[in-house]
Design a protein around this motif. Structure first.
Motif: not given
Length: 102
Positions: A44-63
């Motif tokens: 669960l934690v790996n899913g939360l961290k992996g998906v959020s990392s990928r999606r946040l970097r897509q939505e906010f390229p400055d990250l």
């Protein structure tokens, strides 16, 4: 609803889990999650961290520029605690009192 919270909510749904509370600060988050016993907390934690990392970097390229040296958004560590039998209201209140991540 902040983008990170929406992402965490989506991931929890994918795991048939319930995101009960979400909060934190700029450098960490607090999640209160009710998840089924068939789900390993590490998965669960790996899913939360992996998906959020990928999606946040897509939505906010400055990250990507901000975290370019580590090339990752989250630390490899996490803390998970069980609250079965503990007063859930106390845990929820603690999380509610945290600042929302920006």
């Amino acid at each position: 609803m902040p983008p990170m919270e929406a992402i965490m909510l989506d991931v929890c749904r994918d795991f048939e889990a319930e995101l009960v509370e979400f909060n934190g600060a700029n450098n960490h988050v607090h999640l209160l999650v009710n998840y089924p016993p068939k789900v390993a907390v590490a998965r669960l934690v790996n899913g939360l961290k992996g998906v959020s990392s990928r999606r946040l970097r897509q939505e906010f390229p400055d990250l990507a520029r901000h975290y370019y040296r580590a090339n990752k958004l989250w630390s490899g560590s996490y803390f998970a605690g069980s609250v079965d039998g503990a007063p859930l209201s106390v845990v929820k209140q603690y999380i509610e009192q945290q600042n929302r991540p920006t």
